[in-house]
Design a protein around this motif. Sequence first.
Motif, mmCIF file in Angstrom:
data_model
loop_
_atom_site.group_PDB
_atom_site.id
_atom_site.type_symbol
_atom_site.label_atom_id
_atom_site.label_comp_id
_atom_site.label_asym_id
_atom_site.label_seq_id
_atom_site.Cartn_x
_atom_site.Cartn_y
_atom_site.Cartn_z
ATOM 1 N N ALA A 83 -19.029 9.387 -44.930
ATOM 2 C CA ALA A 83 -18.191 10.421 -44.282
ATOM 3 C C ALA A 83 -16.753 9.947 -44.456
ATOM 4 C CB ALA A 83 -18.530 10.577 -42.797
ATOM 5 N N PRO A 101 -30.742 24.352 -38.929
ATOM 6 C CA PRO A 101 -30.440 24.419 -37.493
ATOM 7 C C PRO A 101 -29.792 25.742 -37.109
ATOM 8 C CG PRO A 101 -29.357 22.530 -38.557
ATOM 9 C CD PRO A 101 -29.822 23.453 -39.628
ATOM 10 N N GLY A 102 -29.978 26.115 -35.827
ATOM 11 C CA GLY A 102 -29.160 27.163 -35.225
ATOM 12 C C GLY A 102 -28.030 26.447 -34.495
ATOM 13 N N VAL A 151 -29.413 19.718 -45.243
ATOM 14 C CA VAL A 151 -29.154 20.412 -43.977
ATOM 15 C C VAL A 151 -28.452 21.739 -44.285
ATOM 16 C CG1 VAL A 151 -28.079 20.301 -41.703
ATOM 17 C CG2 VAL A 151 -29.044 18.222 -42.735
ATOM 18 N N ALA A 153 -23.526 16.471 -44.609
ATOM 19 C CA ALA A 153 -22.102 16.772 -44.395
ATOM 20 C C ALA A 153 -21.845 18.248 -44.645
ATOM 21 C CB ALA A 153 -21.228 15.929 -45.325
ATOM 22 N N PHE A 186 -19.145 20.701 -34.644
ATOM 23 C CA PHE A 186 -19.110 21.893 -35.495
ATOM 24 C C PHE A 186 -18.559 23.128 -34.764
ATOM 25 C CE2 PHE A 186 -21.093 25.800 -37.001
ATOM 26 C CZ PHE A 186 -20.882 25.756 -38.363
ATOM 27 N N SER A 201 -14.621 9.377 -41.747
ATOM 28 C CA SER A 201 -14.193 8.553 -40.589
ATOM 29 C C SER A 201 -14.789 7.155 -40.651
ATOM 30 C CB SER A 201 -14.629 9.235 -39.294
ATOM 31 O OG SER A 201 -14.248 10.566 -39.279
ATOM 32 N N GLY A 260 -22.159 12.697 -43.911
ATOM 33 C CA GLY A 260 -21.800 13.255 -42.607
ATOM 34 C C GLY A 260 -22.460 12.483 -41.476
ATOM 35 N N ALA A 261 -22.530 11.141 -41.662
ATOM 36 C CA ALA A 261 -23.222 10.310 -40.663
ATOM 37 C C ALA A 261 -22.324 9.958 -39.482
ATOM 38 C CB ALA A 261 -23.713 9.023 -41.328
ATOM 39 N N SER A 262 -21.044 10.334 -39.540
ATOM 40 C CA SER A 262 -20.119 9.872 -38.496
ATOM 41 C C SER A 262 -20.258 10.607 -37.179
ATOM 42 C CB SER A 262 -18.674 10.005 -39.006
ATOM 43 O OG SER A 262 -18.378 11.366 -39.271
ATOM 44 N N SER A 263 -20.964 11.752 -37.141
ATOM 45 C CA SER A 263 -21.093 12.475 -35.867
ATOM 46 C C SER A 263 -22.266 13.459 -35.917
ATOM 47 C CB SER A 263 -19.799 13.257 -35.554
ATOM 48 O OG SER A 263 -19.601 14.267 -36.514
ATOM 49 N N THR A 305 -25.889 24.192 -32.489
ATOM 50 C CA THR A 305 -26.195 22.825 -32.049
ATOM 51 C C THR A 305 -24.932 22.202 -31.465
ATOM 52 O OG1 THR A 305 -27.718 22.706 -33.946
ATOM 53 C CG2 THR A 305 -27.215 20.639 -32.833
HETATM 54 N N1 LIG Z 1 -23.705 22.411 -35.151
HETATM 55 C C1 LIG Z 1 -24.212 23.571 -35.511
HETATM 56 O O1 LIG Z 1 -24.242 24.532 -34.728
HETATM 57 C C2 LIG Z 1 -24.827 23.726 -36.884
HETATM 58 C C3 LIG Z 1 -25.655 24.837 -37.107
HETATM 59 C C4 LIG Z 1 -26.224 24.996 -38.364
HETATM 60 C C5 LIG Z 1 -25.979 24.068 -39.355
HETATM 61 N N2 LIG Z 1 -25.166 23.001 -39.111
HETATM 62 C C6 LIG Z 1 -24.916 22.063 -40.215
HETATM 63 O O2 LIG Z 1 -25.213 20.743 -39.804
HETATM 64 C C7 LIG Z 1 -24.499 19.830 -40.622
HETATM 65 C C8 LIG Z 1 -23.907 18.750 -39.738
HETATM 66 O O3 LIG Z 1 -22.932 19.317 -38.885
HETATM 67 P P1 LIG Z 1 -22.825 18.949 -37.334
HETATM 68 O O4 LIG Z 1 -23.246 20.131 -36.571
HETATM 69 O O5 LIG Z 1 -23.467 17.656 -37.054
HETATM 70 O O6 LIG Z 1 -21.231 18.895 -37.177
HETATM 71 P P2 LIG Z 1 -20.220 17.671 -37.038
HETATM 72 O O7 LIG Z 1 -20.541 16.864 -35.835
HETATM 73 O O8 LIG Z 1 -18.864 18.281 -37.161
HETATM 74 O O9 LIG Z 1 -20.533 16.767 -38.317
HETATM 75 C C9 LIG Z 1 -20.105 17.113 -39.613
HETATM 76 C C10 LIG Z 1 -20.191 15.869 -40.482
HETATM 77 O O10 LIG Z 1 -19.764 16.213 -41.801
HETATM 78 C C11 LIG Z 1 -18.791 15.283 -42.220
HETATM 79 N N3 LIG Z 1 -17.812 15.881 -43.119
HETATM 80 C C12 LIG Z 1 -17.082 17.014 -42.940
HETATM 81 N N4 LIG Z 1 -16.212 17.180 -43.949
HETATM 82 C C13 LIG Z 1 -16.394 16.118 -44.795
HETATM 83 C C14 LIG Z 1 -15.784 15.708 -45.997
HETATM 84 N N5 LIG Z 1 -14.765 16.394 -46.560
HETATM 85 N N6 LIG Z 1 -16.229 14.578 -46.603
HETATM 86 C C15 LIG Z 1 -17.225 13.845 -46.050
HETATM 87 N N7 LIG Z 1 -17.839 14.183 -44.896
HETATM 88 C C16 LIG Z 1 -17.416 15.302 -44.272
HETATM 89 C C17 LIG Z 1 -18.090 14.822 -40.928
HETATM 90 O O11 LIG Z 1 -17.547 13.522 -41.088
HETATM 91 P P3 LIG Z 1 -15.984 13.173 -41.173
HETATM 92 O O12 LIG Z 1 -15.233 14.174 -40.369
HETATM 93 O O13 LIG Z 1 -15.936 11.769 -40.641
HETATM 94 O O14 LIG Z 1 -15.679 13.225 -42.627
HETATM 95 C C18 LIG Z 1 -19.278 14.763 -39.973
HETATM 96 O O15 LIG Z 1 -19.924 13.515 -40.059
HETATM 97 C C19 LIG Z 1 -23.467 20.652 -41.394
HETATM 98 O O16 LIG Z 1 -23.914 20.817 -42.720
HETATM 99 C C20 LIG Z 1 -23.463 21.987 -40.662
HETATM 100 O O17 LIG Z 1 -23.126 23.062 -41.512
HETATM 101 C C21 LIG Z 1 -24.588 22.811 -37.904
#
Ligand SMILES: NC(=O)c1ccc[n+]([C@@H]2O[C@H](COP(=O)([O-])OP(=O)(O)OC[C@H]3O[C@@H](n4cnc5c(N)ncnc54)[C@H](OP(=O)(O)O)[C@@H]3O)[C@@H](O)[C@H]2O)c1
Length: 256
Positions: A32, A181-182, A136, A87, A188, A34, A8-11, A184
């Motif tokens: 990831a 994380p909460g 994560v 991811a 997501f 993308s 999940g390094a793409s964003s 963020t």
């Molecule tokens: N943002 C929040 O509020 C929050 C809160 C608590 C926990 N988290 C956790 O933090 C982690 C990172 O999320 P983020 O907030 O940074 O959101 P994000 O910007 O949407 O990033 C999600 C990452 O996961 C990758 N991903 C999703 N589906 C995938 C698949 N089928 N195969 C490979 N990679 C995949 C995406 O890459 P591609 O789309 O390029 O595949 C992207 O790089 C997640 O585990 C999420 O549950 C987030």
Amino acid sequence: MPTTLITGASSGIGLELTKLFAASGDNVVLVARSEDKLNDLAANVRSQHDITATVIPADLSTPDAVDHLSDQLRDRSLEIDTLVNNAGFGMLGKFSEMSADRQTNMLMVNVVALTRLTRKLLPGMLKRKTGGVLNVGSIAAYQAGPNMAVYYASKAYVLSFTEALREEVAGSGLHITCLEPGATETGFGEDSGMGSLDMFASQTMTAEVVAKAGYQGYRSNEDIVIPGWKNRLMVTGTSFLPRFATRKMVGKMQGA
Ligand SMILES: NC(=O)c1ccc[n+]([C@@H]2O[C@H](COP(=O)([O-])OP(=O)(O)OC[C@H]3O[C@@H](n4cnc5c(N)ncnc54)[C@H](OP(=O)(O)O)[C@@H]3O)[C@@H](O)[C@H]2O)c1
């Protein structure tokens, strides 16, 4: 030079974690779906640091993704010191009305790929007595989440799994940390449908701050890292309340 693999390094948080590991001198392997975004990030970190950055595109919701990924690592003679299982995705809505395929994909990415990748890479780390795993999770791990049942349950798994793993490898020299994380500011919020909820929008942190807390916690081998005092307060408060109360509260906030 140690090598860190980040899923999940793409964003979002994964992208910021990549920058931190690269800045510390680790070579990075970026995973990831993308590919273009991963190539841009790889070029960016290569230009700023004296490291290698390898891109391996993979859809972690597919059953053979982890085997394919580990074949790619073997073919390129890449040994992974640190695994960052980042991811993941969520989806707001009633369990019985949601796409069953999307629920399954969520479990594949948030739970199955995380577990299989750890199983593939941990023995090598144990043998070399160095490195570790940064998973994560989410503060969603600490209570049930009506209207987001599968996501909350998947993150409860991540926390439980990480804690158990930490005890199993205690004394090995490996670092095992769960970043929780909460809300963020990343893709997501929009992707999951949570972004429009008051409980989410009113208290978001930046991905940069969240990643830094996770990175530092992993380096100092903390067990659980909850970034932000409001999130820590919420988790502590939750532990004093009966489960029926916390699930009702979350359900109300999530429109269940
Ligand atoms: N943002 C929040 O509020 C929050 C809160 C608590 C926990 N988290 C956790 O933090 C982690 C990172 O999320 P983020 O907030 O940074 O959101 P994000 O910007 O949407 O990033 C999600 C990452 O996961 C990758 N991903 C999703 N589906 C995938 C698949 N089928 N195969 C490979 N990679 C995949 C995406 O890459 P591609 O789309 O390029 O595949 C992207 O790089 C997640 O585990 C999420 O549950 C987030």
